[in-house]
Design a protein around this motif. Structure first.
Motif, mmCIF file in Angstrom:
data_model
loop_
_atom_site.group_PDB
_atom_site.id
_atom_site.type_symbol
_atom_site.label_atom_id
_atom_site.label_comp_id
_atom_site.label_asym_id
_atom_site.label_seq_id
_atom_site.Cartn_x
_atom_site.Cartn_y
_atom_site.Cartn_z
ATOM 1 N N PRO A 1 1.172 2.603 -11.153
ATOM 2 C CA PRO A 1 2.157 2.635 -12.248
ATOM 3 C C PRO A 1 3.544 2.154 -11.827
ATOM 4 O O PRO A 1 3.972 2.354 -10.697
ATOM 5 C CB PRO A 1 2.202 4.113 -12.638
ATOM 6 C CG PRO A 1 1.726 4.858 -11.439
ATOM 7 C CD PRO A 1 0.772 3.951 -10.723
ATOM 8 N N THR A 2 4.236 1.511 -12.765
ATOM 9 C CA THR A 2 5.635 1.108 -12.566
ATOM 10 C C THR A 2 6.487 1.750 -13.669
ATOM 11 O O THR A 2 6.095 1.774 -14.837
ATOM 12 C CB THR A 2 5.790 -0.417 -12.633
ATOM 13 O OG1 THR A 2 5.233 -0.891 -13.857
ATOM 14 C CG2 THR A 2 5.089 -1.097 -11.471
ATOM 15 N N ILE B 1 5.580 -6.293 -7.991
ATOM 16 C CA ILE B 1 5.132 -5.573 -9.189
ATOM 17 C C ILE B 1 3.827 -6.165 -9.715
ATOM 18 O O ILE B 1 2.892 -5.432 -10.078
ATOM 19 C CB ILE B 1 6.242 -5.569 -10.270
ATOM 20 C CG1 ILE B 1 7.440 -4.757 -9.771
ATOM 21 C CG2 ILE B 1 5.716 -4.988 -11.580
ATOM 22 C CD1 ILE B 1 8.646 -4.773 -10.684
ATOM 23 N N LYS B 2 3.744 -7.482 -9.747
ATOM 24 C CA LYS B 2 2.489 -8.145 -10.163
ATOM 25 C C LYS B 2 1.319 -7.656 -9.306
ATOM 26 O O LYS B 2 0.242 -7.340 -9.807
ATOM 27 C CB LYS B 2 2.621 -9.666 -9.987
ATOM 28 C CG LYS B 2 3.360 -10.351 -11.126
ATOM 29 C CD LYS B 2 2.406 -10.567 -12.281
ATOM 30 C CE LYS B 2 2.981 -11.536 -13.306
ATOM 31 N NZ LYS B 2 2.143 -11.549 -14.530
ATOM 32 N N ASP B 3 1.557 -7.594 -8.018
ATOM 33 C CA ASP B 3 0.505 -7.194 -7.088
ATOM 34 C C ASP B 3 0.077 -5.742 -7.295
ATOM 35 O O ASP B 3 -1.118 -5.444 -7.407
ATOM 36 C CB ASP B 3 0.985 -7.403 -5.644
ATOM 37 C CG ASP B 3 -0.077 -6.969 -4.644
ATOM 38 O OD1 ASP B 3 -1.196 -7.509 -4.710
ATOM 39 O OD2 ASP B 3 0.196 -6.073 -3.818
ATOM 40 N N ILE B 4 1.035 -4.833 -7.376
ATOM 41 C CA ILE B 4 0.644 -3.419 -7.488
ATOM 42 C C ILE B 4 0.023 -3.133 -8.857
ATOM 43 O O ILE B 4 -0.857 -2.291 -8.979
ATOM 44 C CB ILE B 4 1.820 -2.440 -7.195
ATOM 45 C CG1 ILE B 4 2.967 -2.606 -8.181
ATOM 46 C CG2 ILE B 4 2.310 -2.597 -5.749
ATOM 47 C CD1 ILE B 4 4.062 -1.562 -8.024
ATOM 48 N N LYS C 1 0.824 -1.214 0.000
ATOM 49 C CA LYS C 1 0.000 0.000 0.000
ATOM 50 C C LYS C 1 0.857 1.262 0.000
ATOM 51 O O LYS C 1 0.421 2.321 -0.457
ATOM 52 C CB LYS C 1 -0.911 0.018 1.243
ATOM 53 C CG LYS C 1 -2.222 -0.700 1.016
ATOM 54 C CD LYS C 1 -3.193 -0.425 2.142
ATOM 55 C CE LYS C 1 -4.436 -1.299 1.988
ATOM 56 N NZ LYS C 1 -5.118 -1.511 3.269
ATOM 57 N N LEU C 2 2.071 1.145 0.547
ATOM 58 C CA LEU C 2 2.971 2.301 0.579
ATOM 59 C C LEU C 2 3.291 2.786 -0.836
ATOM 60 O O LEU C 2 3.536 3.959 -1.059
ATOM 61 C CB LEU C 2 4.257 1.945 1.332
ATOM 62 C CG LEU C 2 4.066 1.772 2.847
ATOM 63 C CD1 LEU C 2 5.249 1.045 3.478
ATOM 64 C CD2 LEU C 2 3.863 3.135 3.500
ATOM 65 N N ILE C 3 3.290 1.853 -1.802
ATOM 66 C CA ILE C 3 3.566 2.235 -3.197
ATOM 67 C C ILE C 3 2.336 2.908 -3.807
ATOM 68 O O ILE C 3 2.430 3.701 -4.733
ATOM 69 C CB ILE C 3 3.969 1.003 -4.036
ATOM 70 C CG1 ILE C 3 5.068 0.210 -3.329
ATOM 71 C CG2 ILE C 3 4.452 1.438 -5.421
ATOM 72 C CD1 ILE C 3 5.454 -1.090 -4.035
ATOM 73 N N GLU C 4 1.175 2.574 -3.273
ATOM 74 C CA GLU C 4 -0.052 3.213 -3.748
ATOM 75 C C GLU C 4 -0.094 4.656 -3.242
ATOM 76 O O GLU C 4 -0.573 5.562 -3.920
ATOM 77 C CB GLU C 4 -1.258 2.433 -3.199
ATOM 78 C CG GLU C 4 -2.555 2.758 -3.889
ATOM 79 C CD GLU C 4 -3.656 1.771 -3.486
ATOM 80 O OE1 GLU C 4 -3.347 0.686 -2.943
ATOM 81 O OE2 GLU C 4 -4.823 2.115 -3.720
ATOM 82 N N GLN C 5 0.458 4.850 -2.054
ATOM 83 C CA GLN C 5 0.345 6.153 -1.390
ATOM 84 C C GLN C 5 1.524 7.077 -1.650
ATOM 85 O O GLN C 5 1.448 8.281 -1.408
ATOM 86 C CB GLN C 5 0.211 5.929 0.129
ATOM 87 C CG GLN C 5 -1.094 5.239 0.513
ATOM 88 C CD GLN C 5 -0.992 4.533 1.860
ATOM 89 O OE1 GLN C 5 0.048 4.560 2.513
ATOM 90 N NE2 GLN C 5 -2.081 3.906 2.276
ATOM 91 N N SER C 6 2.648 6.519 -2.106
ATOM 92 C CA SER C 6 3.839 7.370 -2.269
ATOM 93 C C SER C 6 4.737 6.829 -3.376
ATOM 94 O O SER C 6 4.511 5.743 -3.910
ATOM 95 C CB SER C 6 4.630 7.407 -0.955
ATOM 96 O OG SER C 6 5.155 6.119 -0.665
ATOM 97 N N LEU C 7 5.742 7.600 -3.701
ATOM 98 C CA LEU C 7 6.714 7.178 -4.714
ATOM 99 C C LEU C 7 7.787 6.340 -4.022
ATOM 100 O O LEU C 7 8.362 6.768 -3.018
ATOM 101 C CB LEU C 7 7.328 8.426 -5.355
ATOM 102 C CG LEU C 7 8.103 8.235 -6.653
ATOM 103 C CD1 LEU C 7 7.199 7.721 -7.770
ATOM 104 C CD2 LEU C 7 8.757 9.537 -7.068
#
Lengths: 256, 256
Positions: free
Chosen positions: A180-181, A171-174, A101-107
């Motif tokens: 975005p990746t 990466i699969k999960d996000i 979730k941290l990747i959803e919320q921040s860079l």
């Protein structure tokens, strides 16, 4: 006065195996040690008596378990550096968990097989500057607690959290959640012409081989740092830490 | 077969004094050596027989004066690297002259007291990528022909021209002609809010102390690479090569 066994123990932390067993790592120099004291438990701090006199507040640090005053000769014998720097310390490694979730919320940054300790340390320093709080590393990336990495961070290791994980799985999960990746590729698209989000994952690859194919195939935004004049023949590429800096700076410029 | 004297000569080029006397320097590895062969006279090329067989065109290079085939053991004895790389070569240093008009016509870099060979090498690699053809160095900047600098350039030294000079004098002269000078300072102005020209001089300072006061006082455009979120407490600064990359990237982005 420091015992021979303590010196032997400190020096053994140059080895990854020993660091794993002990859940401990070594840091040297006033700047890094004092930065780390803010966030990490310090099991042993070894410092010259002069330095301790000049830093009386150190002893008040709630996370400091032991202080060993030494003379310069003793410090030299304990240090891994060519030029010992008044103080060194053994810290407990941190075992924070990472939530995607941290990747959803921040860079966030992801490092796919970075080998050079200086590069990893420099990248953490860049992450610190640009407010990137979490760096994910593939299992084959150099150990963040390697003393050369710790020194190269110049203290950033105290503020940036590093997590070793299965990058492919993350990466699969996000991506299943539409996050975005990004990655840099020599056949990527000019970064200045792409839209960049304020969350997501920026993947940087190995020094010699770039991003591994299995990870590279997943990345949906393939970026290029254009050279100048664009397309001119130059060296093959930029160093990975240099590329990370230019990319992070550009993401943050857009978010200003 | 390589003579003991030749090995001694090659190894002596680790010393600046010897390089000055001989007007020669050492480069190692296929990439750097072949890049340099395009622009520099090669006095001696030492390579394994296998490598020479795989690169028959090397012998046609008009700037190559001598080839010495060796076995791996001989190469190891001649090399300064921990892991010798099939080929090494002694090149003549170049003695190009610099005309301040080049700063009027193009964007140039100036380095004020850079000490670390890896940083200088990396900065030349950055200059190469961003099409900066001339780099001026203060007299107290590390020698560009230091073998560690040469290796760190990854071949960029073949394309970027480096000139040691009196920076103070150069800056005084170009300012009298109205040519802009830029530098980074922790109290500088956000680079993204400043106008940047496509000519002029970007000055980068020493690793520990930044730009020297005598040079800093002359600089008319004081820039800052903002951290993120802007003004947040972070490490003290970015590494000088990292800062150089971010700044050069931004100048070139504006010029696109």
């Amino acid at each position: 006065m420091i015992s021979k066994n303590k010196i032997k123990y400190i020096q053994s932390l140059a080895l990854k195996k020993k660091r794993k067993e002990e859940n401990a790592f070594l840091a040297e120099g006033p700047k890094i040690v004092t930065d780390l004291l803010e966030n990490f438990v310090c099991r042993t701090l070894v410092a010259t008596e002069e330095w301790l006199k000049r830093h009386p507040h150190i002893q008040l640090s709630p996370k400091l378990l032991e202080i060993i005053p030494v003379n310069h000769d003793e410090l030299s014998r304990a240090s891994l550096l060519k030029t010992p720097q008044e103080v060194l310390a053994v810290f407990s490694t941190s075992s924070s968990t990472f939530d995607n979730k941290l990747i959803e919320q921040s860079l966030c940054l992801a490092l796919d097989g970075i080998q050079d300790p200086g590069n990893l340390g420099t990248i953490l320093r860049i992450a610190d500057w640009f407010g990137i709080e979490h760096v994910l590393c593939s299992a084959d990336t150099v150990d963040v607690y390697n003393p050369k990495v710790v020194q190269a961070t110049m203290g950033a290791i105290a503020r940036v959290q590093v997590h070793y994980c299965d990058l492919h799985k993350v990466i699969k999960d996000i991506q299943s959640k539409g996050i975005p990746t990004y990655g840099t590729f020599l056949n990527g698209k000019n970064i200045y012409e792409q839209s960049l989000s304020s969350n997501g994952l920026i993947v940087m690859g190995n020094e010699g081989n770039g991003i591994s194919p299995v990870i590279g195939n997943l990345i949906d935004q393939r970026l290029l740092i254009p050279n100048y004049p664009s397309g001119r023949k130059t060296g093959d590429s930029l160093n990975v830490a240099i590329a990370t800096a230019v990319i992070c700076a550009e993401f943050r410029r857009r978010a200003m």
